[in-house]
Motif scaffolding. Structure first.
Motif, PDB file in Angstrom:
ATOM      1  N   LEU A   1      11.967   0.993   3.530  1.00 14.64           N
ATOM      2  CA  LEU A   1      11.607  -0.421   3.392  1.00 14.64           C
ATOM      3  C   LEU A   1      10.741  -0.884   4.559  1.00 14.64           C
ATOM      4  O   LEU A   1       9.835  -1.710   4.375  1.00 14.64           O
ATOM      5  N   LYS A   2      11.018  -0.381   5.744  1.00  8.79           N
ATOM      6  CA  LYS A   2      10.189  -0.747   6.894  1.00  8.79           C
ATOM      7  C   LYS A   2       8.755  -0.245   6.729  1.00  8.79           C
ATOM      8  O   LYS A   2       7.802  -0.927   7.112  1.00  8.79           O
ATOM      9  N   ILE A   3       8.614   0.935   6.155  1.00  5.41           N
ATOM     10  CA  ILE A   3       7.269   1.462   5.891  1.00  5.41           C
ATOM     11  C   ILE A   3       6.581   0.623   4.818  1.00  5.41           C
ATOM     12  O   ILE A   3       5.402   0.256   4.950  1.00  5.41           O
ATOM     13  N   LEU A   4       7.312   0.293   3.754  1.00  8.14           N
ATOM     14  CA  LEU A   4       6.736  -0.516   2.682  1.00  8.14           C
ATOM     15  C   LEU A   4       6.338  -1.900   3.171  1.00  8.14           C
ATOM     16  O   LEU A   4       5.376  -2.499   2.689  1.00  8.14           O
ATOM     17  N   SER A   5       7.093  -2.415   4.159  1.00 10.73           N
ATOM     18  CA  SER A   5       6.830  -3.755   4.691  1.00 10.73           C
ATOM     19  C   SER A   5       5.832  -3.752   5.843  1.00 10.73           C
ATOM     20  O   SER A   5       5.581  -4.796   6.441  1.00 10.73           O
ATOM     21  N   ARG A   6       5.319  -2.588   6.210  1.00 12.82           N
ATOM     22  CA  ARG A   6       4.339  -2.434   7.298  1.00 12.82           C
ATOM     23  C   ARG A   6       4.954  -2.699   8.671  1.00 12.82           C
ATOM     24  O   ARG A   6       4.236  -2.968   9.636  1.00 12.82           O
ATOM     25  N   VAL A   7       6.282  -2.616   8.764  1.00 10.08           N
ATOM     26  CA  VAL A   7       6.930  -2.759  10.065  1.00 10.08           C
ATOM     27  C   VAL A   7       6.688  -1.505  10.894  1.00 10.08           C
ATOM     28  O   VAL A   7       6.523  -1.559  12.112  1.00 10.08           O
ATOM     29  N   THR A   8       6.695  -0.357  10.241  1.00  8.92           N
ATOM     30  CA  THR A   8       6.372   0.901  10.895  1.00  8.92           C
ATOM     31  C   THR A   8       5.430   1.683   9.979  1.00  8.92           C
ATOM     32  O   THR A   8       5.290   1.342   8.798  1.00  8.92           O
ATOM     33  N   ILE A   9       4.800   2.702  10.531  1.00  8.23           N
ATOM     34  CA  ILE A   9       3.847   3.473   9.726  1.00  8.23           C
ATOM     35  C   ILE A   9       4.465   4.828   9.392  1.00  8.23           C
ATOM     36  O   ILE A   9       5.283   5.365  10.158  1.00  8.23           O
ATOM     37  N   PRO A  10       4.068   5.416   8.263  1.00 11.14           N
ATOM     38  CA  PRO A  10       4.585   6.747   7.929  1.00 11.14           C
ATOM     39  C   PRO A  10       3.934   7.823   8.792  1.00 11.14           C
ATOM     40  O   PRO A  10       2.811   7.650   9.268  1.00 11.14           O
ATOM     41  N   THR A  11       4.648   8.911   9.001  1.00  6.82           N
ATOM     42  CA  THR A  11       4.065  10.056   9.712  1.00  6.82           C
ATOM     43  C   THR A  11       2.987  10.698   8.855  1.00  6.82           C
ATOM     44  O   THR A  11       1.918  11.074   9.348  1.00  6.82           O
ATOM     45  N   THR A  12       3.284  10.846   7.579  1.00  3.13           N
ATOM     46  CA  THR A  12       2.285  11.330   6.624  1.00  3.13           C
ATOM     47  C   THR A  12       2.388  10.479   5.361  1.00  3.13           C
ATOM     48  O   THR A  12       3.417   9.865   5.090  1.00  3.13           O
TER      49      THR A  12
ATOM     50  N   MET B   1       1.072  -3.349 -14.837  1.00  2.00           N
ATOM     51  CA  MET B   1       0.140  -3.097 -13.731  1.00  2.00           C
ATOM     52  C   MET B   1       0.903  -2.583 -12.516  1.00  2.00           C
ATOM     53  O   MET B   1       1.942  -3.139 -12.131  1.00  2.00           O
ATOM     54  N   THR B   2       0.406  -1.514 -11.911  1.00  2.00           N
ATOM     55  CA  THR B   2       1.029  -0.963 -10.701  1.00  2.00           C
ATOM     56  C   THR B   2       0.705  -1.856  -9.515  1.00  2.00           C
ATOM     57  O   THR B   2      -0.451  -2.100  -9.192  1.00  2.00           O
ATOM     58  N   ILE B   3       1.764  -2.362  -8.853  1.00  2.00           N
ATOM     59  CA  ILE B   3       1.569  -3.280  -7.719  1.00  2.00           C
ATOM     60  C   ILE B   3       1.860  -2.602  -6.389  1.00  2.00           C
ATOM     61  O   ILE B   3       1.462  -3.067  -5.335  1.00  2.00           O
ATOM     62  N   LEU B   4       2.592  -1.471  -6.435  1.00  2.00           N
ATOM     63  CA  LEU B   4       2.909  -0.742  -5.201  1.00  2.00           C
ATOM     64  C   LEU B   4       2.979   0.741  -5.543  1.00  2.00           C
ATOM     65  O   LEU B   4       3.556   1.128  -6.557  1.00  2.00           O
ATOM     66  N   LYS B   5       2.395   1.558  -4.671  1.00  2.00           N
ATOM     67  CA  LYS B   5       2.394   3.006  -4.896  1.00  2.00           C
ATOM     68  C   LYS B   5       2.635   3.721  -3.573  1.00  2.00           C
ATOM     69  O   LYS B   5       1.955   3.467  -2.579  1.00  2.00           O
ATOM     70  N   ALA B   6       3.633   4.600  -3.565  1.00  2.00           N
ATOM     71  CA  ALA B   6       3.934   5.423  -2.392  1.00  2.00           C
ATOM     72  C   ALA B   6       3.503   6.850  -2.690  1.00  2.00           C
ATOM     73  O   ALA B   6       3.934   7.435  -3.689  1.00  2.00           O
ATOM     74  N   GLU B   7       2.655   7.403  -1.828  1.00  2.00           N
ATOM     75  CA  GLU B   7       2.125   8.744  -2.047  1.00  2.00           C
ATOM     76  C   GLU B   7       2.498   9.646  -0.869  1.00  2.00           C
ATOM     77  O   GLU B   7       2.031   9.454   0.252  1.00  2.00           O
ATOM     78  N   ASN B   8       3.374  10.608  -1.130  1.00  2.00           N
ATOM     79  CA  ASN B   8       3.745  11.644  -0.147  1.00  2.00           C
ATOM     80  C   ASN B   8       4.198  11.053   1.188  1.00  2.00           C
ATOM     81  O   ASN B   8       3.791  11.512   2.261  1.00  2.00           O
ATOM     82  N   ILE B   9       5.049  10.035   1.110  1.00  2.00           N
ATOM     83  CA  ILE B   9       5.512   9.361   2.332  1.00  2.00           C
ATOM     84  C   ILE B   9       6.558  10.213   3.046  1.00  2.00           C
ATOM     85  O   ILE B   9       7.565  10.627   2.458  1.00  2.00           O
ATOM     86  N   SER B  10       6.308  10.481   4.327  1.00  7.96           N
ATOM     87  CA  SER B  10       7.273  11.161   5.188  1.00  7.96           C
ATOM     88  C   SER B  10       7.319  10.428   6.518  1.00  7.96           C
ATOM     89  O   SER B  10       6.312   9.876   6.976  1.00  7.96           O
ATOM     90  N   LYS B  11       8.476  10.440   7.135  1.00  8.35           N
ATOM     91  CA  LYS B  11       8.627   9.810   8.451  1.00  8.35           C
ATOM     92  C   LYS B  11       9.451  10.725   9.345  1.00  8.35           C
ATOM     93  O   LYS B  11      10.585  11.087   9.009  1.00  8.35           O
ATOM     94  N   GLN B  12       8.857  11.089  10.481  1.00 16.51           N
ATOM     95  CA  GLN B  12       9.517  11.987  11.419  1.00 16.51           C
ATOM     96  C   GLN B  12       9.876  11.220  12.696  1.00 16.51           C
ATOM     97  O   GLN B  12       9.082  10.438  13.210  1.00 16.51           O
TER      98      GLN B  12
END
Length: 422
Positions: free
Chosen positions: A89-100, A1-12
């Motif tokens: 990891l910060k994006i995955l942990s919701r510490v910061t948000i992705p740009t896209t 079962m997929t528990i985590l999925k990252a889709e087109n994550i970018s951070k500027q």
């Protein structure tokens, strides 16, 4: 079962001082949004290479990251400093948000991104256990049922009622990891913080993460520069380079990709005399990928391209591997393996395959001899023709890296038995 999925994550990120000229940029973004246009600053930005001079005010710390993590999987994320690991990891942990892009998760996430993450320095260790549990959405009764195990695992029982601000960095990591591991998150995110702990605690922590993934079916995301720990713990690997995914897949091959990121392959080696020219010499892994260094415990090959200038019927190649004190520690010789080769063309490729590299990490020099076996003639002899680098690795699969300083010059597979029947 997929528990985590990252889709087109970018951070500027914007380089320079915070607040310098950002109002105009914010207005431009706002005006583009009002008109239904794309953010104009998403079209600019340089690659996140920390070693080069910036050519833009914006930099992409991450760019177009896509992956999925299955329940019970231990995913390793490795790369050089500045590759984007901590940002991810910060994006995955919701510490910061992705740009896209978007992160989709199922269940609770516990993060250990730096020393003392989530701890209030004025509260005691015990109070911080309850605070972290409450943040994870656990009831007081659930936390209390785990309290004794957390304190025992951390090894900080004497100081558990002392404010955390008086803890050493190692003690904070011990308690923070125990809290994160025992409060039963569905996804445990660990950045390069275990290195702060001592060897005994690192071993306990890796063992606990193995229990979490294999025994309890929970997911672990693990960032580390300790390749032995990565190989011993992870089931799959992502390698980041300058904000991009340069590799995703098997752990062994991913470690090779990472170890070779910062080195350059030298194919300019040319050795010749009146009998023979060596056009090329290079190292490869078991998949045929070129290497810059061998790795302890890994299958590798030494590859030669010979051009014979005189007629030779059969060839023997002898390679001596010398340590820094010029002691010969290993000899590779196709005569010893009864593989003397008949030469039918002037240009040939010769490959020496090593099943498992047994040399300790370090730098070695190679001596080379090429002989005509039929005529018993020396065709070429070259000392120190190549500087061989050997990187560390988990040779015994135990998570313990043997060190040449305390041991011999090469390793071999072996086992031990004990009998109490005497």
């Amino acid at each position: 079962m997929t528990i985590l999925k990252a889709e087109n994550i970018s951070k500027q990120y914007r380089l320079g001082l915070v607040g310098t000229g950002t109002l105009s940029h914010d207005l431009n973004r706002w005006w583009a949004g009002i008109r239904g246009k794309e953010d104009p600053y998403l079209k600019v930005g340089s690659v996140n290479d920390r070693s080069t001079k910036a050519d833009s005010d914006y930099v992409w710390a991450l760019k177009d990251i896509n992956f999925e993590v299955q329940q019970g999987e231990v995913l390793g994320i490795i790369g050089k400093n500045g590759a984007g690991k901590s940002t991810l990891l910060k994006i995955l942990s919701r510490v910061t948000i992705p740009t896209t892009g978007e992160i989709k998760t199922k269940g609770r996430i516990a993060s250990l991104l730096e020393v003392g993450t989530g701890f209030h320095p004025e509260l005691t260790g015990r109070e911080n256990i309850y605070l972290n549990g409450a943040i994870l959405g656990m009831s007081k009764a659930e936390i209390k049922s785990k309290e004794a195990e957390i304190i025992d695992f951390s090894g900080c029982e004497r100081y558990v009622d002392t404010p955390v601000k008086r803890y050493s960095s190692g003690m904070r990591v011990r308690l923070a990891f125990a809290v994160a591991a025992f409060l039963e998150p569905d996804i445990l995110v660990i950045d390069e913080v275990l290195a702060v702990g001592d060897a005994e605690f690192q071993k306990k922590a890796i063992g606990k993460m193995q229990d979490i993934s294999k025994g309890e079916g929970r997911t672990v995301l693990f960032v580390s520069h300790n390749m032995a720990a990565v190989e011993n713990l992870c089931t799959r690997l992502i390698v980041l380079e300058n904000g991009y995914v340069s590799y995703m897949g098997e752990v062994d091959e991913g470690v090779n990709v990472y170890l070779n990121q910062s080195k350059s392959i030298n194919n300019d080696l040319t050795i010749k005399n009146s009998n023979l020219i060596i056009n090329e010499f290079y190292l490869t892994d078991k998949y045929g990928n070129k290497l810059h260094a061998l790795s302890l415990g890994k299958s590798s090959s030494l590859n030669f391209e010979f051009k014979f200038l005189t007629e030779v019927k059969s060839v023997v190649v002898k390679i001596e591997v010398k340590d820094v004190r010029d002691n010969v520690v290993l000899i590779l010789n196709n005569f010893h393996t009864n593989q003397v080769f008949d030469i039918k063309k002037p240009i040939v490729k010769l490959v020496c395959e090593i099943d498992r590299v047994q040399l300790f990490p370090g730098i070695y020099k190679l001596n080379l001899e090429v002989l005509d076996f039929n005529k018993r003639l020396n065709i070429l002899k070259e000392e120190n023709f190549y500087e061989l680098h050997v990187d560390s690795g988990d040779f015994y699969g135990s998570g313990i890296i043997p060190r040449a300083k305390h041991n011999g010059v090469f390793l071999t597979n072996h086992s031990w038995q004990i009998s109490n029947d005497f």
